[in-house]
Motif scaffolding. Structure first.
Motif, short mmCIF file in Angstrom:
data_model
loop_
_atom_site.label_atom_id
_atom_site.label_comp_id
_atom_site.label_asym_id
_atom_site.label_seq_id
_atom_site.Cartn_x
_atom_site.Cartn_y
_atom_site.Cartn_z
N LEU A 12 -9.76 11.30 -18.35
CA LEU A 12 -9.02 11.97 -19.42
C LEU A 12 -9.73 13.24 -19.89
CD1 LEU A 12 -7.83 8.87 -21.48
CD2 LEU A 12 -6.48 10.28 -19.90
N LYS A 13 -11.03 13.30 -19.67
CA LYS A 13 -11.79 14.49 -20.05
C LYS A 13 -11.88 15.52 -18.93
CE LYS A 13 -14.83 11.85 -23.15
NZ LYS A 13 -16.21 11.32 -23.33
N ASN A 14 -11.77 15.07 -17.69
CA ASN A 14 -12.10 15.95 -16.56
C ASN A 14 -10.96 16.20 -15.57
OD1 ASN A 14 -15.25 16.29 -16.75
ND2 ASN A 14 -14.84 14.12 -17.15
N ASN A 136 -11.15 8.62 -1.02
CA ASN A 136 -11.90 8.77 -2.27
C ASN A 136 -12.29 7.42 -2.85
OD1 ASN A 136 -11.88 11.67 -2.56
ND2 ASN A 136 -9.69 11.51 -3.00
N VAL A 137 -11.36 6.48 -2.79
CA VAL A 137 -11.61 5.14 -3.33
C VAL A 137 -12.65 4.40 -2.49
CG1 VAL A 137 -10.56 2.92 -3.94
CG2 VAL A 137 -9.30 5.05 -4.35
N PHE A 138 -12.55 4.52 -1.18
CA PHE A 138 -13.58 3.95 -0.31
C PHE A 138 -14.97 4.43 -0.74
CE2 PHE A 138 -10.45 3.43 3.38
CZ PHE A 138 -10.50 2.05 3.35
N ARG A 139 -15.06 5.73 -0.95
CA ARG A 139 -16.35 6.34 -1.25
C ARG A 139 -16.90 5.86 -2.59
NH1 ARG A 139 -14.80 10.70 0.03
NH2 ARG A 139 -14.30 11.73 -1.93
N VAL A 140 -16.07 5.88 -3.61
CA VAL A 140 -16.51 5.49 -4.95
C VAL A 140 -16.96 4.03 -4.97
CG1 VAL A 140 -15.80 5.13 -7.34
CG2 VAL A 140 -15.07 7.19 -6.12
N LEU A 141 -16.13 3.15 -4.43
CA LEU A 141 -16.45 1.72 -4.50
C LEU A 141 -17.61 1.35 -3.60
CD1 LEU A 141 -12.88 0.10 -4.63
CD2 LEU A 141 -14.44 0.66 -6.52
N SER A 142 -17.69 1.98 -2.42
CA SER A 142 -18.80 1.64 -1.51
C SER A 142 -20.13 2.04 -2.13
CB SER A 142 -18.61 2.33 -0.16
OG SER A 142 -18.75 3.74 -0.27
N ARG A 143 -20.15 3.16 -2.84
CA ARG A 143 -21.40 3.60 -3.47
C ARG A 143 -21.71 2.79 -4.72
NH1 ARG A 143 -20.47 10.19 -2.85
NH2 ARG A 143 -21.20 10.36 -0.70
N TYR A 144 -20.73 2.60 -5.56
CA TYR A 144 -20.98 1.91 -6.83
C TYR A 144 -21.45 0.48 -6.59
CZ TYR A 144 -20.44 0.22 -11.59
OH TYR A 144 -20.69 -0.31 -12.84
N ASP A 171 -2.45 -3.32 -17.70
CA ASP A 171 -1.66 -2.58 -18.69
C ASP A 171 -1.55 -1.09 -18.37
OD1 ASP A 171 -4.35 -2.18 -19.11
OD2 ASP A 171 -4.17 -2.03 -21.29
N ASN A 172 -2.36 -0.59 -17.42
CA ASN A 172 -2.28 0.83 -17.09
C ASN A 172 -2.74 1.12 -15.65
OD1 ASN A 172 -1.74 3.53 -17.49
ND2 ASN A 172 -2.78 3.60 -19.47
N PRO A 173 -2.05 0.55 -14.69
CA PRO A 173 -2.49 0.72 -13.30
C PRO A 173 -2.41 2.16 -12.81
CG PRO A 173 -0.32 -0.31 -13.39
CD PRO A 173 -0.85 -0.29 -14.79
N ALA A 174 -1.38 2.89 -13.24
CA ALA A 174 -1.21 4.28 -12.77
C ALA A 174 -2.40 5.13 -13.19
CB ALA A 174 0.09 4.86 -13.30
N LEU A 175 -2.82 5.00 -14.43
CA LEU A 175 -3.93 5.80 -14.94
C LEU A 175 -5.22 5.46 -14.20
CD1 LEU A 175 -4.57 7.95 -17.05
CD2 LEU A 175 -5.12 6.11 -18.66
N PHE A 176 -5.45 4.18 -13.93
CA PHE A 176 -6.64 3.77 -13.19
C PHE A 176 -6.63 4.35 -11.79
CE2 PHE A 176 -8.66 0.94 -10.12
CZ PHE A 176 -9.94 0.81 -10.64
N ASN A 177 -5.50 4.26 -11.10
CA ASN A 177 -5.42 4.77 -9.74
C ASN A 177 -5.65 6.28 -9.70
OD1 ASN A 177 -4.98 2.36 -8.33
ND2 ASN A 177 -2.77 2.42 -8.72
N GLN A 178 -5.04 7.01 -10.64
CA GLN A 178 -5.27 8.45 -10.70
C GLN A 178 -6.74 8.74 -10.96
OE1 GLN A 178 -3.29 10.83 -9.99
NE2 GLN A 178 -1.20 10.54 -10.74
N ALA A 179 -7.33 7.95 -11.85
CA ALA A 179 -8.71 8.20 -12.26
C ALA A 179 -9.70 7.99 -11.11
CB ALA A 179 -9.08 7.29 -13.44
N ILE A 180 -9.55 6.92 -10.37
CA ILE A 180 -10.54 6.63 -9.32
C ILE A 180 -10.42 7.62 -8.16
CG2 ILE A 180 -9.18 4.89 -8.06
CD1 ILE A 180 -11.87 3.31 -7.77
N MET A 181 -9.19 8.06 -7.86
CA MET A 181 -9.01 9.06 -6.81
C MET A 181 -9.57 10.41 -7.25
SD MET A 181 -5.41 8.29 -4.91
CE MET A 181 -4.40 8.58 -6.35
N GLU A 182 -9.33 10.77 -8.51
CA GLU A 182 -9.85 12.04 -9.03
C GLU A 182 -11.36 12.03 -9.10
OE1 GLU A 182 -8.60 15.84 -11.01
OE2 GLU A 182 -8.28 14.65 -9.21
N PHE A 183 -11.92 10.88 -9.47
CA PHE A 183 -13.37 10.76 -9.54
C PHE A 183 -14.00 10.99 -8.16
CE2 PHE A 183 -17.40 8.39 -9.79
CZ PHE A 183 -17.92 8.93 -10.96
N GLY A 184 -13.38 10.42 -7.13
CA GLY A 184 -13.88 10.63 -5.78
C GLY A 184 -13.70 12.05 -5.30
#
Length: 344
Positions: A12-14, A136-144, A171-184
């Motif tokens: 939400l910030k980035n 992106n999700v592969f990368r984030v989860l594999s590292r974390y 309660d907010n799957p769309a926001l989570f999915n957008q967030a993890i892809m954007e983070f990666g």
């Protein structure tokens, strides 16, 4: 804070302001997801805006001629995406009365829509609780979580999908999915991520173990094939030329090109000029042959490197059904040929 709370707070910030994020319209979501397969956001965004301007609805896209679709897609690559996009638009418009399937399982039945795209549409358009798993999700989860499973193996996709499903908030799957892809995409990048500013730098296991650069693990190497294309750019006395449609399966299906001589290795003037005069244009009176580019243009595709030369020939008389320069620019070409035409 839990993983998803921290992630969503960061998002939400980035997050970037992208046009397909301001809508839940499944047509726009579908377009963006197809375009962003194998394509960077910066490259794909102008194409998304062009398509939504030229084809405001799925019906507009369905009613378009395939060549018009390919022309607008020109330069985006992986043209089978455009052909599948057009066919799927026709199916949705004419068979489903322009109504997109509204759940993951039915979306998965659409041509050109795989697990990732179906999950994205189901999540972003209908808020279905289904994880979106991409590179992106592969990368984030594999590292974390310090997961060393090989992402080139099908079983690993299931492993990561199950993990993402356990993390996603109901309660907010769309926001989570957008967030993890954007983070990666912009923080946990493939190379040289700035871990000093990462919101997970106190809990990321790969960072603690100094393994960030080694994850995710991907062992399979794509074998690259070299091909050698010699395009013959004909000009008659009226400055008309000849083009052909690539109807065979393989790269650039249904796009246009100049007459082609494909060789086993890079060939010089003697070989190509003999092929032109003795074979390709044996019945024509040739006034001259020039080599437009002495050094081959190397056009890299995912599994092939094309070494391309353009040869100009002038012939006496008029070409039957020749194409003039203005009309030439209306046809869909591979980007490397389009760039050549724009430069002549």
């Amino acid at each position: 804070m839990t993983f998803h709370n921290t992630l969503i707070s960061w998002y939400l910030k980035n997050k970037r302001d992208l046009p397909w994020r301001n809508t839940s319209n499944p047509y726009h979501i579908w377009l963006s997801e197809i375009m962003l397969q194998q394509t960077r956001v910066a490259q794909g965004t102008p194409y998304f805006l062009s398509f939504t301007s030229n084809f405001p609805t799925v019906l507009d896209l369905a009613k378009a001629d395939e060549e018009q679709v390919l022309k607008l897609w020109q330069g985006l690559g992986y043209y089978s995406r455009a052909r599948n996009l057009h066919k799927t638009a026709q199916y949705i418009a004419f068979e489903l009365n322009s109504q997109f399937p509204n759940n993951y399982n039915d979306l998965l039945k659409l041509k050109g829509v795989g697990e990732y795209t179906a999950a994205a549409i189901a999540s972003f358009s209908y808020n279905e609780v289904v994880p979106v798993v991409d590179g992106n999700v592969f990368r984030v989860l594999s590292r974390y979580f310090d997961i060393e499973s090989d992402i080139s193996i099908a079983a690993t996709k299931k492993e990561f999908t199950a993990l993402a499903a356990a993390l996603i908030p109901n309660d907010n799957p769309a926001l989570f999915n957008q967030a993890i892809m954007e983070f990666g995409a912009i923080q946990c990048t493939p190379k040289n991520p700035d871990c000093t500013i990462c919101v997970f730098n106190d809990s990321c296991i790969a960072l603690q173990k100094k393994k960030v650069d080694n994850l995710p693990v991907k062992s399979k190497k794509t074998k690259v094939r070299d091909r050698y294309f010699n395009y013959i750019v004909v000009e008659d006395e009226n400055k008309n030329t000849i083009i052909n449609k690539r109807t065979q399966k393989g790269i650039w299906h249904n796009l246009y090109e100049f007459p082609l001589i494909e060789t086993d290795k890079e060939e010089g003037f003697k070989y190509v000029s003999e092929a032109i005069t003795q074979d390709l244009f044996a019945k024509s009176i040739i006034l001259g042959i020039i080599e437009h580019n002495e050094k081959s243009i190397i056009h890299k595709l995912s599994h092939q490197h094309l070494h391309i030369k353009f040869w100009g020939i002038k012939i006496k008389g008029q070409i039957d059904k020749g194409i003039n320069q203005k009309e030439l620019r209306t046809f869909p070409f591979p980007i490397v040929i389009h760039n050549f035409i724009e430069g002549i």
